[in-house]
Scaffold this active site. Structure first.
Site, PDB file in Angstrom:
ATOM      1  N   GLY A  23       0.825  -1.203   0.000  1.00  0.00           N
ATOM      2  CA  GLY A  23       0.000   0.000   0.000  1.00  0.00           C
ATOM      3  C   GLY A  23       0.860   1.255   0.000  1.00  0.00           C
ATOM      4  N   ARG A  32       7.279   1.891   1.186  1.00  0.00           N
ATOM      5  CA  ARG A  32       7.595   0.477   1.409  1.00  0.00           C
ATOM      6  C   ARG A  32       7.973  -0.182   0.084  1.00  0.00           C
ATOM      7  NH1 ARG A  32       3.543  -2.049   5.172  1.00  0.00           N
ATOM      8  NH2 ARG A  32       4.460  -0.555   6.599  1.00  0.00           N
ATOM      9  N   ARG A  52       2.055  11.081  -8.904  1.00  0.00           N
ATOM     10  CA  ARG A  52       1.379  11.262  -7.602  1.00  0.00           C
ATOM     11  C   ARG A  52       2.175  10.703  -6.428  1.00  0.00           C
ATOM     12  NH1 ARG A  52      -4.749  11.906  -7.981  1.00  0.00           N
ATOM     13  NH2 ARG A  52      -5.019  12.499 -10.126  1.00  0.00           N
ATOM     14  N   ARG A  79       9.100  -3.346  12.577  1.00  0.00           N
ATOM     15  CA  ARG A  79       8.300  -3.424  11.358  1.00  0.00           C
ATOM     16  C   ARG A  79       9.101  -3.930  10.174  1.00  0.00           C
ATOM     17  NH1 ARG A  79       3.122  -0.404  10.931  1.00  0.00           N
ATOM     18  NH2 ARG A  79       2.507  -0.268  13.083  1.00  0.00           N
ATOM     19  N   ASP A 109      -1.339  -5.022  13.919  1.00  0.00           N
ATOM     20  CA  ASP A 109      -2.081  -4.602  15.111  1.00  0.00           C
ATOM     21  C   ASP A 109      -3.179  -5.637  15.355  1.00  0.00           C
ATOM     22  OD1 ASP A 109      -2.905  -2.707  12.613  1.00  0.00           O
ATOM     23  OD2 ASP A 109      -4.700  -3.330  13.682  1.00  0.00           O
ATOM     24  N   ARG A 127      -0.284  -8.713  -3.361  1.00  0.00           N
ATOM     25  CA  ARG A 127      -0.331  -7.623  -2.388  1.00  0.00           C
ATOM     26  C   ARG A 127       0.544  -8.001  -1.207  1.00  0.00           C
ATOM     27  NH1 ARG A 127      -1.903  -3.862   0.969  1.00  0.00           N
ATOM     28  NH2 ARG A 127      -3.043  -4.379   2.876  1.00  0.00           N
ATOM     29  N   SER A 170      -0.099  -4.812   5.492  1.00  0.00           N
ATOM     30  CA  SER A 170      -0.355  -5.099   6.896  1.00  0.00           C
ATOM     31  C   SER A 170      -1.847  -5.336   7.095  1.00  0.00           C
ATOM     32  CB  SER A 170       0.120  -3.935   7.771  1.00  0.00           C
ATOM     33  OG  SER A 170      -0.530  -2.757   7.372  1.00  0.00           O
TER      34      SER A 170
HETATM   35  N1  HPA Z   1      -8.158  -2.153   9.881  1.00  0.00           N
HETATM   36  C1  HPA Z   1      -8.121  -1.983   8.551  1.00  0.00           C
HETATM   37  N2  HPA Z   1      -7.015  -2.069   7.859  1.00  0.00           N
HETATM   38  C2  HPA Z   1      -5.865  -2.359   8.508  1.00  0.00           C
HETATM   39  C3  HPA Z   1      -5.837  -2.551   9.884  1.00  0.00           C
HETATM   40  C4  HPA Z   1      -7.056  -2.452  10.592  1.00  0.00           C
HETATM   41  O1  HPA Z   1      -7.085  -2.616  11.834  1.00  0.00           O
HETATM   42  N3  HPA Z   1      -4.549  -2.782  10.260  1.00  0.00           N
HETATM   43  C5  HPA Z   1      -3.820  -2.754   9.123  1.00  0.00           C
HETATM   44  N4  HPA Z   1      -4.616  -2.499   8.075  1.00  0.00           N
END
Ligand code: HPA
Length: 234
Positions: A20, A24, A43, A217, A204, A87, A90
């Site tokens: 994304g 990265r 962009r 990370r 997370d 893809r 995270s």
């Molecule tokens: N929600 C949506 N997209 C994400 C999250 C999340 O908690 N963590 C990483 N991408």
């Protein structure tokens, strides 16, 4: 050149990794590819092409969310002839047994809506990963000893979700993690008969509130890039 990608024809490899975050993409290209060169900066959505073990590879940022990814994936597939799109990103963990730093290989991607919804309307199409990539990624992750889960994920339209009941239902139905891009990538791959997979690092956790510390990370995301590249050329 396309509307959103400045690369010349021939500058984009048939195998494309899509994080994304454009920075990265830069980090992954400089870390994993030989002779990476910048092929897109329209962009600020950086894209690089180089080689991995002699195979041409492009690493192109997708931006966040399905509408953004859809623009880049459409142009990569339709205008540049991309055949394998993975893809790398995270996700938030949604099951107690899914830990921070674990890798999730998204077998399916449930979603409330995608840019493809206009096609499907009342039909609940089931976006799924390419089996050859999924199998190869599972084997690569196993060989590395990376703690990995294979199963369904949820591609949400929002990061700041005002509908916690949707996450609850996803968790109740065994969904492993939440992110915001994979379902549209899988839809486009199906439509254009190309291969797609999402390899995700849990950054997370929705239930514990834990998050990956910034200093960890890079290493964790590196495992994911390695798994994606190995799977692409298995
Ligand atoms: N929600 C949506 N997209 C994400 C999250 C999340 O908690 N963590 C990483 N991408």
């Amino acid at each position: 050149m396309t509307i959103h990608i400045g690369a010349q024809q021939g500058d984009i490899a048939e195998t494309v990794l899509m994080p994304g975050d454009p920075y990265r993409a830069k980090w992954a290209a400089e870390t994993f590819l030989d002779n990476p060169r910048l092929v897109n900066e329209v962009r600020g959505m950086l894209g690089f092409t180089g080689t991995w073990n002699g195979h041409p590879v492009t690493i192109q940022g997708s931006g966040m969310g399905m509408p953004s990814l859809s623009i880049y994936a459409n142009e990569l597939i339709r205008e540049y002839g991309a055949k394998t799109l993975i893809r790398i990103g995270s996700c938030g963990g949604m099951q107690p047994h899914v830990g921070i730093r674990d890798v999730i290989l998204a077998m399916t991607a449930s979603t409330l809506s995608t840019p493809s919804r206009g096609i499907f309307k009342e039909l609940n199409f089931a976006p799924c990963a390419d089996w050859s990539l999924l199998k190869a990624a599972a084997e690569a992750a196993d060989a590395k000893g990376t703690k990995t889960h294979v199963g369904g994920i949820y591609s949400s339209d929002v990061f700041y979700d005002e509908r916690p009941d949707l996450n609850e239902q996803m968790t109740r139905h065994g969904i492993l993690g939440v992110e915001m891009e994979a379902a549209e990538l899988y839809n486009l791959a199906a439509r254009h008969s190309v291969r797609a997979l999402a390899v995700l690092t849990v950054s997370d956790h929705l239930q514990t509130g834990e998050a990956l510390p910034a200093e960890d990370r890079e290493r964790s995301f590196g495992d994911m890039v390695d798994i994606a590249l190995t799977a692409a050329f298995a």
